[in-house]
Design a protein around this motif. Structure first.
Motif, PDB file in Angstrom:
ATOM      1  N   VAL A  74       0.858  -1.197   0.058  1.00 58.16           N
ATOM      2  CA  VAL A  74      -0.114   0.092  -0.089  1.00 58.16           C
ATOM      3  C   VAL A  74       0.889   1.313  -0.074  1.00 58.16           C
ATOM      4  O   VAL A  74       0.560   2.393  -0.521  1.00 58.16           O
ATOM      5  N   HIS A  75       2.154   1.166   0.639  1.00 58.95           N
ATOM      6  CA  HIS A  75       2.711   2.400   0.830  1.00 58.95           C
ATOM      7  C   HIS A  75       3.371   2.740  -0.493  1.00 58.95           C
ATOM      8  O   HIS A  75       3.655   3.741  -1.032  1.00 58.95           O
ATOM      9  N   ILE A  76       3.900   1.501  -1.190  1.00 61.49           N
ATOM     10  CA  ILE A  76       4.370   1.589  -2.628  1.00 61.49           C
ATOM     11  C   ILE A  76       3.397   2.310  -3.573  1.00 61.49           C
ATOM     12  O   ILE A  76       3.562   3.132  -4.393  1.00 61.49           O
ATOM     13  N   LEU A  77       2.310   1.340  -3.502  1.00 64.33           N
ATOM     14  CA  LEU A  77       0.873   2.284  -4.474  1.00 64.33           C
ATOM     15  C   LEU A  77       0.620   3.662  -4.225  1.00 64.33           C
ATOM     16  O   LEU A  77       0.281   4.450  -5.015  1.00 64.33           O
ATOM     17  N   LEU A  78       0.796   4.213  -2.785  1.00 60.53           N
ATOM     18  CA  LEU A  78       0.624   5.370  -2.405  1.00 60.53           C
ATOM     19  C   LEU A  78       1.527   6.450  -3.079  1.00 60.53           C
ATOM     20  O   LEU A  78       1.221   7.347  -3.495  1.00 60.53           O
ATOM     21  N   TRP A  79       2.870   6.029  -2.760  1.00 59.42           N
ATOM     22  CA  TRP A  79       3.851   6.884  -3.693  1.00 59.42           C
ATOM     23  C   TRP A  79       3.608   6.719  -5.109  1.00 59.42           C
ATOM     24  O   TRP A  79       3.808   8.067  -5.710  1.00 59.42           O
ATOM     25  N   TYR A  80       3.340   5.741  -5.713  1.00 59.69           N
ATOM     26  CA  TYR A  80       3.628   5.642  -7.059  1.00 59.69           C
ATOM     27  C   TYR A  80       2.439   6.179  -7.828  1.00 59.69           C
ATOM     28  O   TYR A  80       2.366   7.157  -8.609  1.00 59.69           O
ATOM     29  N   PHE A  81       1.261   5.965  -7.225  1.00 60.38           N
ATOM     30  CA  PHE A  81      -0.113   6.493  -7.773  1.00 60.38           C
ATOM     31  C   PHE A  81      -0.527   7.909  -7.246  1.00 60.38           C
ATOM     32  O   PHE A  81      -1.310   8.836  -7.497  1.00 60.38           O
ATOM     33  N   GLY A  82      -0.332   7.982  -5.845  1.00 63.38           N
ATOM     34  CA  GLY A  82      -0.697   9.146  -5.167  1.00 63.38           C
ATOM     35  C   GLY A  82       0.204  10.148  -4.922  1.00 63.38           C
ATOM     36  O   GLY A  82      -0.118  11.513  -5.363  1.00 63.38           O
ATOM     37  N   SER A  84       2.839  10.968  -6.208  1.00 68.12           N
ATOM     38  CA  SER A  84       3.644  11.499  -7.577  1.00 68.12           C
ATOM     39  C   SER A  84       2.592  12.371  -8.252  1.00 68.12           C
ATOM     40  O   SER A  84       2.995  13.448  -9.106  1.00 68.12           O
ATOM     41  N   ASN A  85       1.444  12.233  -8.035  1.00 69.21           N
ATOM     42  CA  ASN A  85       0.211  13.091  -8.650  1.00 69.21           C
ATOM     43  C   ASN A  85       0.262  14.293  -8.168  1.00 69.21           C
ATOM     44  O   ASN A  85      -0.301  15.467  -8.764  1.00 69.21           O
ATOM     45  N   ILE A  86       0.577  14.542  -6.623  1.00 64.92           N
ATOM     46  CA  ILE A  86       0.539  16.136  -6.061  1.00 64.92           C
ATOM     47  C   ILE A  86       1.970  16.844  -6.302  1.00 64.92           C
ATOM     48  O   ILE A  86       1.996  17.789  -5.796  1.00 64.92           O
ATOM     49  N   LEU A  87       2.967  16.184  -7.147  1.00 66.47           N
ATOM     50  CA  LEU A  87       4.009  16.851  -7.121  1.00 66.47           C
ATOM     51  C   LEU A  87       3.792  17.725  -8.530  1.00 66.47           C
ATOM     52  O   LEU A  87       3.039  17.646  -9.182  1.00 66.47           O
ATOM     53  N   VAL A  91       8.564  18.181 -11.641  1.00 65.19           N
ATOM     54  CA  VAL A  91       9.315  17.194 -11.045  1.00 65.19           C
ATOM     55  C   VAL A  91       8.692  15.886 -11.403  1.00 65.19           C
ATOM     56  O   VAL A  91       9.691  14.966 -11.586  1.00 65.19           O
ATOM     57  N   GLN A  92       7.426  15.665 -11.864  1.00 64.52           N
ATOM     58  CA  GLN A  92       6.936  14.356 -12.067  1.00 64.52           C
ATOM     59  C   GLN A  92       7.814  13.821 -13.544  1.00 64.52           C
ATOM     60  O   GLN A  92       8.206  12.795 -13.602  1.00 64.52           O
ATOM     61  N   ASP A  93       7.840  14.910 -14.406  1.00 65.21           N
ATOM     62  CA  ASP A  93       8.624  14.527 -15.644  1.00 65.21           C
ATOM     63  C   ASP A  93      10.136  14.194 -15.483  1.00 65.21           C
ATOM     64  O   ASP A  93      10.517  13.282 -16.316  1.00 65.21           O
ATOM     65  N   HIS A  94      10.712  14.833 -14.560  1.00 64.26           N
ATOM     66  CA  HIS A  94      12.037  14.541 -14.314  1.00 64.26           C
ATOM     67  C   HIS A  94      12.273  13.335 -13.577  1.00 64.26           C
ATOM     68  O   HIS A  94      13.073  12.421 -14.059  1.00 64.26           O
ATOM     69  N   LEU A  95      11.393  12.853 -12.507  1.00 66.11           N
ATOM     70  CA  LEU A  95      11.270  11.602 -11.981  1.00 66.11           C
ATOM     71  C   LEU A  95      11.076  10.323 -13.119  1.00 66.11           C
ATOM     72  O   LEU A  95      11.757   9.441 -13.007  1.00 66.11           O
ATOM     73  N   SER A  96      10.154  10.622 -13.856  1.00 69.50           N
ATOM     74  CA  SER A  96       9.706   9.877 -15.163  1.00 69.50           C
ATOM     75  C   SER A  96      10.841   9.375 -15.869  1.00 69.50           C
ATOM     76  O   SER A  96      11.223   8.470 -16.271  1.00 69.50           O
ATOM     77  N   ALA A  97      11.678  10.549 -16.090  1.00 77.46           N
ATOM     78  CA  ALA A  97      12.891  10.442 -17.065  1.00 77.46           C
ATOM     79  C   ALA A  97      14.070   9.535 -16.547  1.00 77.46           C
ATOM     80  O   ALA A  97      14.623   8.813 -16.966  1.00 77.46           O
ATOM     81  N   LEU A  98      14.091   9.760 -15.114  1.00 77.53           N
ATOM     82  CA  LEU A  98      14.954   8.888 -14.204  1.00 77.53           C
ATOM     83  C   LEU A  98      14.640   7.582 -13.665  1.00 77.53           C
ATOM     84  O   LEU A  98      15.398   6.707 -13.672  1.00 77.53           O
ATOM     85  N   GLY A  99      13.572   7.282 -14.052  1.00 76.36           N
ATOM     86  CA  GLY A  99      13.016   5.903 -13.702  1.00 76.36           C
ATOM     87  C   GLY A  99      11.956   5.984 -12.485  1.00 76.36           C
ATOM     88  O   GLY A  99      12.442   5.323 -11.554  1.00 76.36           O
TER      89      GLY A  99
END
Length: 233
Positions: A74-82, A84-87, A91-99
């Motif tokens: 649940v923690h992993i899903l919260l960070w990945y889907f939750g 990430s969407n409030i950033l 920042v989201q684009d940068h993190l997506s480029a990094l992986g």
């Protein structure tokens, strides 16, 4: 038996050997990144919780309770889907480029395991005689310097056994990152199984890999604990 062995060996040949190797490497990277975050944060939380400031003690206690009572998936899903969407979008684009499939699970696992390491370290801190606190303070050390140079080194040596156990637990929990698309070992094995339909052989390889690394971590931890053990008086 011959067919089983030949199909088992096939999974260690191209292109499946590359998938397995890349999956194992990503698993180890997740383990190292999450472990560093968990230990560093866990140590800071333990020091804060052992302070005399009640407000900070309650904050740390709440953090530990939250992390330990919510499933890691649940923690992993919260960070990945939750989270990430409030950033911000940049920042989201940068993190997506990094992986982002690697970064968010690593952060989630690290933050969650920090709660366990915090309690391990805190138990070690509480086992140090109070006289050593007083002696270090009498030498002019501040609370933080006393913790850093006198108390914490001893506490880490005392709490080595649970520390090792939770390190192995952290390593095994990296498999949960496959839920958000991280191509770690379990993800790679599932991909291979989908391509070859060699279900038993594929997951047997995963089992052996996890067993080998876990036992290796326990062995290294026991050696370190033995050499850093505080002699009985």
């Amino acid at each position: 038996m011959h067919n089983f062995l030949s199909s088992f060996i096939t999974l260690f040949q191209p292109p499946y050997d590359v998938l397995l190797l890349e999956g194992l490497v990503l698993t180890l990277k997740l383990t190292v990144f999450s472990w560093i975050l968990a230990v560093a944060l866990g140590a800071m939380l333990a020091i804060v919780r052992e302070s005399k400031i009640v407000f900070f003690q309650k904050i740390v206690a709440s953090y530990v309770a939250f992390q330990r009572n919510v499933p890691m998936l649940v923690h992993i899903l919260l960070w990945y889907f939750g989270v990430s969407n409030i950033l911000p979008v940049s920042v989201q684009d940068h993190l997506s480029a990094l992986g982002s499939e690697f970064i968010y699970p690593a952060i989630a696992i690290g933050l969650c395991m920090a709660a366990y390491f915090c309690e391990d370290i805190r138990s070690g801190l509480r086992s140090i005689p109070f006289g050593q606190h007083e002696a270090s303070r009498s030498l002019g050390m501040s609370y933080l310097k006393s913790m850093r140079h006198v108390i914490m080194p001893q506490a880490l040596r005392i709490c080595a056994p649970p520390f090792i156990n939770h390190t192995v637990l952290l390593f095994k929990n990296t498999s949960l990152a496959m839920a958000v698309g991280a191509a770690e070992l379990t993800y790679a094995v599932r991909d291979i199984e989908n391509q070859t339909f060699l279900t038993f052989q594929a997951y047997l390889i995963a089992t052996l890999f996890y067993l080998l690394v876990s036992l290796s971590l326990m062995w290294v931890g026991s050696v370190v604990a033995h050499h850093t053990r505080i002699p009985a008086r």
